[in-house]
Design an enzyme around this catalytic site. Structure first.
Site, short mmCIF file in Angstrom:
data_model
loop_
_atom_site.label_atom_id
_atom_site.label_comp_id
_atom_site.label_asym_id
_atom_site.label_seq_id
_atom_site.Cartn_x
_atom_site.Cartn_y
_atom_site.Cartn_z
N HIS A 70 -4.14 5.45 13.53
CA HIS A 70 -2.60 4.90 13.09
C HIS A 70 -2.40 3.66 14.08
O HIS A 70 -1.55 2.79 14.19
CB HIS A 70 -1.60 5.62 13.95
N PRO A 103 -6.25 4.84 -10.42
CA PRO A 103 -5.62 4.08 -11.59
C PRO A 103 -4.78 2.52 -11.52
O PRO A 103 -5.50 2.43 -10.00
CB PRO A 103 -4.36 5.29 -10.66
N HIS A 133 2.29 -0.43 0.60
CA HIS A 133 2.23 -2.27 -0.15
C HIS A 133 3.78 -2.86 0.44
O HIS A 133 3.41 -3.33 -0.17
CB HIS A 133 3.33 -1.51 -1.92
N ASP A 186 4.68 -7.31 -0.27
CA ASP A 186 6.39 -7.85 -0.44
C ASP A 186 6.30 -9.10 -0.19
O ASP A 186 5.75 -9.70 0.82
CB ASP A 186 6.53 -7.15 1.29
N ASP A 194 7.13 -1.54 7.41
CA ASP A 194 8.67 -1.07 7.25
C ASP A 194 9.24 -0.81 5.20
O ASP A 194 8.25 -0.47 4.88
CB ASP A 194 9.69 -2.56 7.13
#
Length: 266
Positions: A70, A103, A133, A186, A194
């Site tokens: 983390h 995938p 993502h 992003d 976020d």
């Protein structure tokens, strides 16, 4: 590692899913958060410093999300959750089994759901994990089929895409683009972990078709809307899903090993 870093965070995250799910789900009693308490008590501090140092050099370091530590997420904001350790590494490592078990960016929503459910993850967990993502990047090739001659129709583009986003992508990804060029997953807050990913899906700015399908599908749209409106809800769902992901396909005994050197088998 560079090859996978350049594929973007999605592939790295999904690669984790594949590697840990070659078997059916085992009891999670084999994992615990303080596994290295005696043998390497400073392991998290060591990893954290290595990630911080690397992060100063390249944002590709977000790929270390695949290690389930983390600390690397804290570097870009985001949730904090306990990491269950002691997973054994597999005894087989073949590139040939990776691609066929991942995938693809243009897979439809049903294929993506089937993939995750086959790894004992729910639809909601799939939507939450897709939020990774919000950081990372990709090359242009996976989006060509959406912005040029969509479905083999000359001049057509994917109608689910925001027209302004299409124009932006065509500028940075011309037909003759350098294969090394990378684009942010992003485009608004690429350096922050976020909930902007979900806001972008609502605005028709999902980079991959499989991203945008999360909003197009009535099955997954409510979760996208929830996470877009409530970042706390996204962080909680992502944390729970990551822990669940780490409990899939746990190897025991001679089925695997804890490597002394990550680059080679013991």
């Amino acid at each position: 590692m560079e090859k996978w870093e350049m594929k973007g965070l999605r592939w790295l995250l999904l690669l984790v899913v594949v590697m840990v799910s070659m078997e059916t789900e085992r009891a999670d009693a084999q994992l615990w958060t303080n596994f290295y308490k005696s043998s390497c008590p400073n392991v998290e501090a060591i990893v954290k410093k290595a990630v911080q140092d690397k992060f100063k050099v390249t944002l590709a370091t977000t790929a270390t999300l695949r290690l389930f530590f983390h600390d690397c997420i804290i570097q870009t904001g985001g949730p904090n959750f306990p990491v269950e350790l002691s997973r054994r590494d597999g005894l087989t490592s073949k590139a040939s089994i990776v691609h066929s078990n991942l995938p693809h960016p243009d897979n439809d929503i049903n294929s993506i759901i089937k993939f995750y459910q086959g790894r004992h993850l729910t639809v909601n967990e799939m939507v939450a994990l897709s939020g990774a993502h919000t950081v990372g990047f990709s090359h242009c090739a996976p989006v060509f089929s959406r912005i040029y001659d969509y479905k083999n129709k000359s001049g057509a583009v994917d109608p689910s895409m925001n027209p302004a986003f299409v124009r932006d992508l065509q500028r940075v990804c011309p037909r003759n683009v350098d294969p090394a060029i990378a684009i942010n997953m992003d485009t608004f807050t690429p350096n922050n972990f976020d909930n902007q990913y979900y806001k972008s899906l609502i605005a028709g700015r999902g980079l991959f078709a499989s991203d945008q399908d999360l909003y197009s599908s009535t099955l997954t749209r409510p979760m996208v809307e929830l996470f877009a409106a409530n970042q706390t809800a996204f962080f909680h769902a992502f944390s729970v899903a990551m822990v669940r992901l780490g409990r899939i396909g746990v190897k025991t005994g001679t089925e695997g090993e804890i490597k002394r050197d990550c680059t080679t088998f013991n």
